[in-house]
Write a protein that holds these residues in place. Structure first.
Motif, PDB file in Angstrom:
ATOM      1  N   ASN A 118      -2.173   1.121   8.010  1.00 12.26           N
ATOM      2  CA  ASN A 118      -1.500   1.265   6.706  1.00 12.26           C
ATOM      3  C   ASN A 118      -2.468   1.594   5.581  1.00 12.26           C
ATOM      4  OD1 ASN A 118       1.104   0.894   7.635  1.00 12.26           O
ATOM      5  ND2 ASN A 118       1.026  -1.341   7.381  1.00 12.26           N
ATOM      6  N   MET A 119      -3.561   2.262   5.906  1.00 11.99           N
ATOM      7  CA  MET A 119      -4.495   2.728   4.874  1.00 11.99           C
ATOM      8  C   MET A 119      -4.165   4.166   4.499  1.00 11.99           C
ATOM      9  SD  MET A 119      -8.631   3.394   5.060  1.00 11.99           S
ATOM     10  CE  MET A 119      -9.159   1.688   4.954  1.00 11.99           C
ATOM     11  N   SER A 127      -5.270   0.032   0.835  1.00  9.54           N
ATOM     12  CA  SER A 127      -5.154  -0.663   2.121  1.00  9.54           C
ATOM     13  C   SER A 127      -4.590  -2.059   1.897  1.00  9.54           C
ATOM     14  CB  SER A 127      -6.519  -0.738   2.811  1.00  9.54           C
ATOM     15  OG  SER A 127      -7.467  -1.386   1.982  1.00  9.54           O
ATOM     16  N   PRO A 128      -3.970  -2.653   2.939  1.00 11.04           N
ATOM     17  CA  PRO A 128      -3.408  -3.995   2.772  1.00 11.04           C
ATOM     18  C   PRO A 128      -4.501  -5.024   2.508  1.00 11.04           C
ATOM     19  CG  PRO A 128      -2.584  -2.934   4.779  1.00 11.04           C
ATOM     20  CD  PRO A 128      -3.732  -2.116   4.287  1.00 11.04           C
ATOM     21  N   LEU A 129      -4.242  -5.929   1.601  1.00 10.02           N
ATOM     22  CA  LEU A 129      -5.165  -7.024   1.346  1.00 10.02           C
ATOM     23  C   LEU A 129      -5.114  -7.981   2.536  1.00 10.02           C
ATOM     24  CD1 LEU A 129      -7.040  -8.188  -0.904  1.00 10.02           C
ATOM     25  CD2 LEU A 129      -5.073  -9.567  -1.622  1.00 10.02           C
ATOM     26  N   PRO A 157       0.800  -1.224   0.000  1.00 14.39           N
ATOM     27  CA  PRO A 157       0.000   0.000   0.000  1.00 14.39           C
ATOM     28  C   PRO A 157       0.835   1.276   0.000  1.00 14.39           C
ATOM     29  CG  PRO A 157      -0.952  -1.589   1.519  1.00 14.39           C
ATOM     30  CD  PRO A 157       0.364  -2.162   1.065  1.00 14.39           C
ATOM     31  N   ALA A 158       1.936   1.304   0.756  1.00 11.57           N
ATOM     32  CA  ALA A 158       2.769   2.514   0.812  1.00 11.57           C
ATOM     33  C   ALA A 158       3.396   2.813  -0.542  1.00 11.57           C
ATOM     34  CB  ALA A 158       3.852   2.362   1.876  1.00 11.57           C
ATOM     35  N   HIS A 159       3.853   1.757  -1.252  1.00 11.11           N
ATOM     36  CA  HIS A 159       4.372   1.949  -2.602  1.00 11.11           C
ATOM     37  C   HIS A 159       3.269   2.457  -3.533  1.00 11.11           C
ATOM     38  CE1 HIS A 159       8.087  -0.888  -2.276  1.00 11.11           C
ATOM     39  NE2 HIS A 159       8.475   0.375  -2.309  1.00 11.11           N
ATOM     40  N   PRO A 181      -0.882  -9.128   3.008  1.00 19.01           N
ATOM     41  CA  PRO A 181      -0.583  -7.714   3.270  1.00 19.01           C
ATOM     42  C   PRO A 181       0.464  -7.106   2.336  1.00 19.01           C
ATOM     43  CG  PRO A 181      -0.648  -8.974   5.310  1.00 19.01           C
ATOM     44  CD  PRO A 181      -0.666  -9.974   4.202  1.00 19.01           C
ATOM     45  N   ALA A 182       1.185  -7.942   1.588  1.00 26.39           N
ATOM     46  CA  ALA A 182       2.149  -7.424   0.618  1.00 26.39           C
ATOM     47  C   ALA A 182       1.439  -6.927  -0.644  1.00 26.39           C
ATOM     48  CB  ALA A 182       3.177  -8.489   0.249  1.00 26.39           C
TER      49      ALA A 182
END
Length: 227
Positions: free
Chosen positions: A123-124, A156-158, A58-60, A162-163
């Motif tokens: 991490n959203m 948001s992370p799946l 998500p950050a990328h 989460p990757a």
């Protein structure tokens, strides 16, 4: 004009759209991308919701969507995308010019948009866009000036991995001009699927490390011819 207050309101509106799961009608599914719509409460048109999975952190992903350096190289719906004013590290004003679409029946439009990124727990990230007026950039005779009501991305992370990211995009664009609503409604879903696929392709080309500021955030969270 209080741009920072408007930016906060737009981010909150995009988050509210993301949390509202009622009333959506699926209008297109293609290549694991789903497009839904319902009547906008802000203008005589539709609010669209586009969602799918992006094989990226998500950050990328949010950095990639927020930064404009490469936007025109991967987003085939645009002919120009320029930052014209930086309010702070999370808030920009941008001038955008779209390509024509619907086989030329919808001519290029230009937009002056306030773009803002808001970091949420878990991490959203929310990247919101809303059209504004900005000194020195009035409408011209070259393009019809469109208007984006609160629009944006939610990254948001799946949960299953989460990757990877769940990306949800909200679009409610008032094209202006003399277009029939039926022309927009017929062409928009396919264009939105194409945009989503362009994001995936663009990420493959423009891989970039997470800036130090974003890394800290992740660690903290872990603890248009005119017509």
């Amino acid at each position: 004009m209080d741009y920072k207050a408007i930016a906060q309101q737009s981010a909150e509106q995009v988050l509210a759209y993301n949390q509202d799961l009622s009333g959506w009608k699926v209008v297109k599914t293609s290549k694991k991308v789903t497009v839904s719509s319902k009547a906008s409460k802000l203008f005589q048109g539709n609010l669209y919701r586009i969602e799918g999975v992006i094989p990226e952190l998500p950050a990328h992903l949010s950095d990639f969507l927020y930064k404009s350096e490469h936007r025109v190289s991967w987003d085939k719906s645009l002919k120009a995308f320029n930052m014209i004013h930086k309010i702070d590290s999370d808030t920009l004003i941008c001038h955008t010019i779209t390509q024509s679409f619907a086989m030329g029946s919808i001519s290029p439009r230009d937009f002056i948009d306030l773009v803002h990124i808001k970091h949420q727990d878990g991490n959203m990230d929310i990247i919101s866009t809303r059209s504004v007026e900005f000194p020195g950039y009035p409408p011209t005779s070259h393009y019809i000036r469109g208007y984006n009501h609160p629009t944006g991305y939610v990254c948001s992370p799946l949960k299953e991995n989460p990757a990877y990211s769940k990306l949800v995009v909200f679009v409610q664009t008032e094209m202006k001009g003399k277009l029939l609503a039926s022309v927009i409604e017929k062409s928009m879903p396919s264009n939105l699927v194409s945009f989503f696929l362009n994001v995936k392709d663009g990420l493959k080309i423009h891989k970039a490390p997470i800036p130090a500021l974003r890394s800290h955030h992740s660690m903290h969270s872990a603890v248009h011819k005119k017509k």
